[in-house]
Design a protein around this motif. Structure first.
Motif, short mmCIF file in Angstrom:
data_model
loop_
_atom_site.label_atom_id
_atom_site.label_comp_id
_atom_site.label_asym_id
_atom_site.label_seq_id
_atom_site.Cartn_x
_atom_site.Cartn_y
_atom_site.Cartn_z
N VAL A 28 -2.95 -2.38 5.44
CA VAL A 28 -3.22 -0.96 5.27
C VAL A 28 -2.57 -0.57 3.94
N ARG A 29 -3.38 -0.07 3.02
CA ARG A 29 -2.86 0.35 1.72
C ARG A 29 -2.44 1.81 1.80
N THR A 30 -1.23 2.11 1.34
CA THR A 30 -0.73 3.47 1.42
C THR A 30 -1.15 4.32 0.22
N GLN A 31 -1.79 3.69 -0.75
CA GLN A 31 -2.28 4.41 -1.93
C GLN A 31 -3.78 4.15 -2.05
N PRO A 32 -4.58 5.19 -2.34
CA PRO A 32 -6.03 5.01 -2.37
C PRO A 32 -6.50 4.09 -3.50
N ASN A 33 -5.90 4.17 -4.67
CA ASN A 33 -6.28 3.32 -5.80
C ASN A 33 -5.03 2.63 -6.33
N PRO A 34 -4.62 1.54 -5.67
CA PRO A 34 -3.37 0.91 -6.07
C PRO A 34 -3.47 0.27 -7.45
N PRO A 35 -2.36 0.24 -8.19
CA PRO A 35 -2.35 -0.44 -9.48
C PRO A 35 -2.49 -1.94 -9.27
N PRO A 36 -2.81 -2.67 -10.32
CA PRO A 36 -3.02 -4.12 -10.19
C PRO A 36 -1.71 -4.90 -10.12
N VAL A 37 -0.88 -4.57 -9.14
CA VAL A 37 0.37 -5.30 -8.90
C VAL A 37 0.40 -5.72 -7.44
N GLN A 38 1.25 -6.67 -7.13
CA GLN A 38 1.35 -7.17 -5.77
C GLN A 38 1.98 -6.11 -4.85
N GLY A 39 1.40 -5.92 -3.70
CA GLY A 39 1.92 -4.95 -2.74
C GLY A 39 3.16 -5.46 -2.03
N VAL A 93 -1.02 -8.69 13.30
CA VAL A 93 0.08 -7.79 12.96
C VAL A 93 -0.43 -6.90 11.83
N THR A 94 -0.29 -5.58 11.99
CA THR A 94 -0.70 -4.64 10.95
C THR A 94 0.49 -4.38 10.04
N VAL A 95 0.26 -4.47 8.73
CA VAL A 95 1.32 -4.18 7.75
C VAL A 95 0.82 -3.11 6.79
N TRP A 96 1.73 -2.22 6.40
CA TRP A 96 1.43 -1.17 5.44
C TRP A 96 2.03 -1.57 4.10
N LEU A 97 1.22 -1.44 3.05
CA LEU A 97 1.64 -1.89 1.71
C LEU A 97 1.83 -0.71 0.78
N THR A 98 2.83 -0.81 -0.06
CA THR A 98 3.01 0.12 -1.15
C THR A 98 3.01 -0.69 -2.44
N PHE A 99 2.68 -0.05 -3.53
CA PHE A 99 2.57 -0.74 -4.81
C PHE A 99 3.53 -0.10 -5.80
N ARG A 100 4.44 -0.90 -6.34
CA ARG A 100 5.46 -0.39 -7.26
C ARG A 100 5.21 -0.86 -8.66
#
Length: 95
Positions: free
Chosen positions: A58-69, A88-95
């Motif tokens: 599950v992506r927490t940002q609609p248009n994530p940058p091209p970096v690893q979550g 297992v469901t995991v939520w990702l953020t992109f920094r």
């Protein structure tokens, strides 16, 4: 006669090989969910595969940058016992 002897030797070898082969070890039906939080998604996938579970992302940002979550949350939580090959469901953020 040479060919016939070769065939019999090959069959004898094959029968001996099959008899020596051990059955594959049984995998447990249930596994413990690993702690995937704060891991890069590549490491989380590896840990999940080793544990015997699948991931749903599950992506927490609609248009994530091209970096690893990075995994910020998971469900079910670490240590939960579940059937092998469950998800297992995991939520990702992109920094």
């Amino acid at each position: 006669m040479g060919l016939l002897a070769f065939v019999f030797d090959a069959i004898e070898w094959l029968v001996g090989f099959v008899r020596r082969a051990e059955p594959a070890p049984r995998r447990p039906r249930h596994v413990r969910v690993p702690d995937l939080t704060d891991l890069p998604i590549s490491e989380a996938r590896l840990q999940a595969m080793r544990a015997g579970v699948h991931l749903s992302l599950v992506r927490t940002q609609p248009n994530p940058p091209p970096v690893q979550g990075i995994v910020t949350q998971q469900s079910p939580g670490p240590g939960t016992r579940m059937r092998r090959d469950s998800t297992v469901t995991v939520w990702l953020t992109f920094r």
